[in-house]
Write an enzyme that holds these catalytic residues in place. Sequence first.
Site, PDB file in Angstrom:
ATOM      1  N   CYS A  18      -3.342  -5.913  11.988  1.00 17.51           N
ATOM      2  CA  CYS A  18      -3.919  -6.125  10.673  1.00 17.51           C
ATOM      3  C   CYS A  18      -3.149  -7.111  10.105  1.00 17.51           C
ATOM      4  O   CYS A  18      -3.532  -7.559   8.943  1.00 17.51           O
ATOM      5  CB  CYS A  18      -4.369  -5.078   9.962  1.00 17.51           C
ATOM      6  SG  CYS A  18      -3.009  -3.930   9.709  1.00 17.51           S
ATOM      7  N   ARG A  69      -7.135   1.641   3.742  1.00 15.71           N
ATOM      8  CA  ARG A  69      -5.854   1.940   3.702  1.00 15.71           C
ATOM      9  C   ARG A  69      -5.687   2.684   2.283  1.00 15.71           C
ATOM     10  O   ARG A  69      -6.275   2.414   1.346  1.00 15.71           O
ATOM     11  CB  ARG A  69      -4.739   0.840   3.725  1.00 15.71           C
ATOM     12  CG  ARG A  69      -3.564   0.996   3.593  1.00 15.71           C
ATOM     13  CD  ARG A  69      -2.616  -0.110   3.815  1.00 15.71           C
ATOM     14  NE  ARG A  69      -2.841  -0.908   2.931  1.00 15.71           N
ATOM     15  CZ  ARG A  69      -2.277  -2.256   2.800  1.00 15.71           C
ATOM     16  NH1 ARG A  69      -1.545  -2.585   3.884  1.00 15.71           N
ATOM     17  NH2 ARG A  69      -2.146  -3.014   1.744  1.00 15.71           N
ATOM     18  N   HIS A 120       2.195 -12.257  -0.782  1.00 17.56           N
ATOM     19  CA  HIS A 120       0.919 -12.079  -1.200  1.00 17.56           C
ATOM     20  C   HIS A 120       0.233 -13.354  -1.729  1.00 17.56           C
ATOM     21  O   HIS A 120      -1.033 -13.343  -1.530  1.00 17.56           O
ATOM     22  CB  HIS A 120       0.564 -10.943  -2.209  1.00 17.56           C
ATOM     23  CG  HIS A 120       1.080  -9.578  -1.636  1.00 17.56           C
ATOM     24  ND1 HIS A 120       2.329  -9.039  -1.590  1.00 17.56           N
ATOM     25  CD2 HIS A 120       0.241  -8.782  -1.036  1.00 17.56           C
ATOM     26  CE1 HIS A 120       2.059  -7.550  -0.961  1.00 17.56           C
ATOM     27  NE2 HIS A 120       0.739  -7.773  -0.567  1.00 17.56           N
ATOM     28  N   GLU A 144       4.400   0.264  10.943  1.00 16.01           N
ATOM     29  CA  GLU A 144       5.086  -0.923  10.353  1.00 16.01           C
ATOM     30  C   GLU A 144       6.377  -0.597  10.082  1.00 16.01           C
ATOM     31  O   GLU A 144       7.549  -1.411   9.906  1.00 16.01           O
ATOM     32  CB  GLU A 144       4.359  -1.344   9.013  1.00 16.01           C
ATOM     33  CG  GLU A 144       4.106  -0.327   8.064  1.00 16.01           C
ATOM     34  CD  GLU A 144       3.064  -0.334   6.980  1.00 16.01           C
ATOM     35  OE1 GLU A 144       2.894  -1.869   6.609  1.00 16.01           O
ATOM     36  OE2 GLU A 144       2.768   0.436   6.367  1.00 16.01           O
ATOM     37  N   ARG A 166      -7.590  -3.260   1.445  1.00 18.50           N
ATOM     38  CA  ARG A 166      -6.500  -2.916   0.481  1.00 18.50           C
ATOM     39  C   ARG A 166      -6.869  -2.315  -0.732  1.00 18.50           C
ATOM     40  O   ARG A 166      -7.243  -3.058  -1.526  1.00 18.50           O
ATOM     41  CB  ARG A 166      -5.773  -4.280   0.105  1.00 18.50           C
ATOM     42  CG  ARG A 166      -5.110  -4.901   1.445  1.00 18.50           C
ATOM     43  CD  ARG A 166      -4.361  -6.243   1.120  1.00 18.50           C
ATOM     44  NE  ARG A 166      -3.891  -6.922   2.258  1.00 18.50           N
ATOM     45  CZ  ARG A 166      -4.457  -8.035   2.804  1.00 18.50           C
ATOM     46  NH1 ARG A 166      -5.614  -8.369   2.272  1.00 18.50           N
ATOM     47  NH2 ARG A 166      -3.958  -8.420   3.930  1.00 18.50           N
TER      48      ARG A 166
END
Length: 756
Positions: free
Chosen positions: A676, A507, A364, A605, A471
């Site tokens: 994405c 999301r 991140h 994913e 997010r």
Amino acid sequence: MLDILRSIIQEVNAARNLDQALTIIVERVKSALLVDVCSVYLVDQDSGELVLMASDGLLPESIGFVRLKFDEGLVGLVAQRAEPINLDNAPDHPRYRYFPETGEEWYHAFLGVPIIHHRQVLGVLVLQQHAEYRYDEDMVTLLVTIAAQLAGAIAHAEASGGIDGLQGKRRLDGYPLKGMPGAPGVAIGRAVVVHPHADIDSIPDRPVEDVVAEQDRFMAAIGAVKRDVRAMVDNISDALPNGDSALFDAYLLMLDSDSFIGGVLDNIRGGNWAPGALRVVATEHIRAFNEMEDLYLRERAEDVRDLSRRVLQQLQQKQKQGKGDAYPRNTVLVGEEITASMLAEVPPARLAGVVSVRGSSTSHTAILARALGIPAVLGVDDLPVARINEMDVIVDGYSGRVYVNAPSGVKREYKRLKKEEQELSNELQELRGLESLTEDGIRIPLYANTGLVSDIRPSIESGAEGIGLYRTEFPFMIRERFPGEEEQRQVYRQVLEAFAPRPVTMRTLDVGGDKALPYFPIKEDNPFLGWRGIRITLDHPEIFLAQIRAMLKASVGLNNLQLLLPMISTLSEVDEALSLIRRAYHELLEEGEAVVLPKVGAMVEVPSVIYQIEPLARRVDFLSIGSNDLTQYLLAVDRNNARVAGLYDSLHPAVVHAVRLVVEGARNHRVPVSVCGEMAGDPAAALLLLGLGINSLSMSASSLLRIKWVIRSFSRRRARTLAKKVMEMEDPQSIRRALQGALEKEGLGGLVRAGK
């Protein structure tokens, strides 16, 4: 033997430079294993020769002077084979070479093992005995274990301190430190070392101007900790049996100890700031306790660490340094681990680059750095954090190289590349108002990834056609409790209004793994394979329903909301989530809200859904490939682990073929597919995705114009031909070379390397 090994490693890790580390190794190994000689040879990176750098047993005058190539002598044979050599009479071996200056003619038994770090032979650890004697298997395996454990410490010490007497020594100045590219770009600036609060081990050394004031600051912190300890005793003394409060008495005694307090004050007088002086003394005390044979006394090392953290917390609380003073212009933020909050503390106009020991290209920190357009290199495990504060640093976010105090020639070249990069950036601005169309007229919408309200304006200015991934966990992470339905509605409304009528894909809450909520702790041995994403929210429908209701209400009158379900691994999860979404929708209709049922998509994913892609496509309106986690799970590589980060590559053939299967399965049901993950913002990968038939891409705003340039420079047909060739390749390096070669041929090389 494990105690001996642990003790040696702790001493080596605490060494302030490589010379000290090598001396510790040879002395402690010789003493512990009861041998006549222990020596360390290290590889000169310039000449490729092995140099005797430390020995306990050979003549001192030979140290730094004895050199041999990999094809010379027994030591060279160990390095050449990269495996142990065990001989009872070394002079009888055809590769034996005698060095008169060492005095080793008296020694017969020989055991040499390679010191290997990240597949590279750094040197050789050697034992010798006067007598003819073949070391037993236990001794061989123990020395191999010691060498393997010490390899990382030696590599780090080489980068940190250099080697006296080694002509081609690996020094800070001129020799790049290697990590993983985190965010593209070139940064030239001044290192500012930061560290987590109360993390003793990562505190750097810093010079102090006012010694008296710094000593006063330290003593004030000691006084505050004493008061805290006494308060703890008062709070729990009634609940403790007699005598069990002795631990706290020991704390108070330590806070009055001359060796502890006096040692820190002496270090401050020596010119080190209080936190750095505290680290030095605490490390010495912790090591001393760890070396004790008595188990009870060894465990007291943790008491010292706990107490030192408390003192450090007080020092950090009392540090009143303003942001402007702490961060100069062109700050390169450096640390063991750079967090989002550390990045946020630096005024954006002053942040030039990021360098971190931990992390990888998909952590991140890297994602945030890319969003900010800040070059970053992560996973630099040889980074001498404590030594480089305020040094000049060059960050190459393309190659993953970091230069500290680089020579003038290197600086001059990177200044030229940085200038070219700025010219390229200016050229890219001309694409802002142009459509994202291929040469043959196919439209590939480009969306922005975001999670912060502050990102909205940069995303709009970049020309994003909407939000491909919002997010929603960020509003949850910055609070001390779950946000209420109305709190969430207000945040979501801001985002939806800003982009209306353009679509915004939100999301649902995706926490767990490497994203923790402070008020909802999840402790698991393997969090990435544990309770995260949709698994949490389906287990807590009250959290899921509140979020869905907030989203639907926020979209009233705008109707540009799309929902995205994370971490889907089974079809039943989609069915259950869709049922809850419809329930929330009907409840709001009954309450008089003019809500509209949005499109709902699922993230791809988890590898299991690749083999269920057609039934999944029948259930949802769109699919979004999260390439970060998909790559991680397919390759079994923790993307935040620097040791295996080199194995993480979204252009691995397995990932490429997985994307193809998803696109083909979705196409059979006329369901659009987007990407994405960070793969979408990689120019080389974007070219491949175009050829595989992806319908849209979503990325950080800073990458959008670069990807638009790629899209506008190729036809879908030409990209498809290239993708077909790539599908036949068997390793990610070949795939990347082919794609980057195509970009270079088209004049787009500046998108994947420094310069234009």
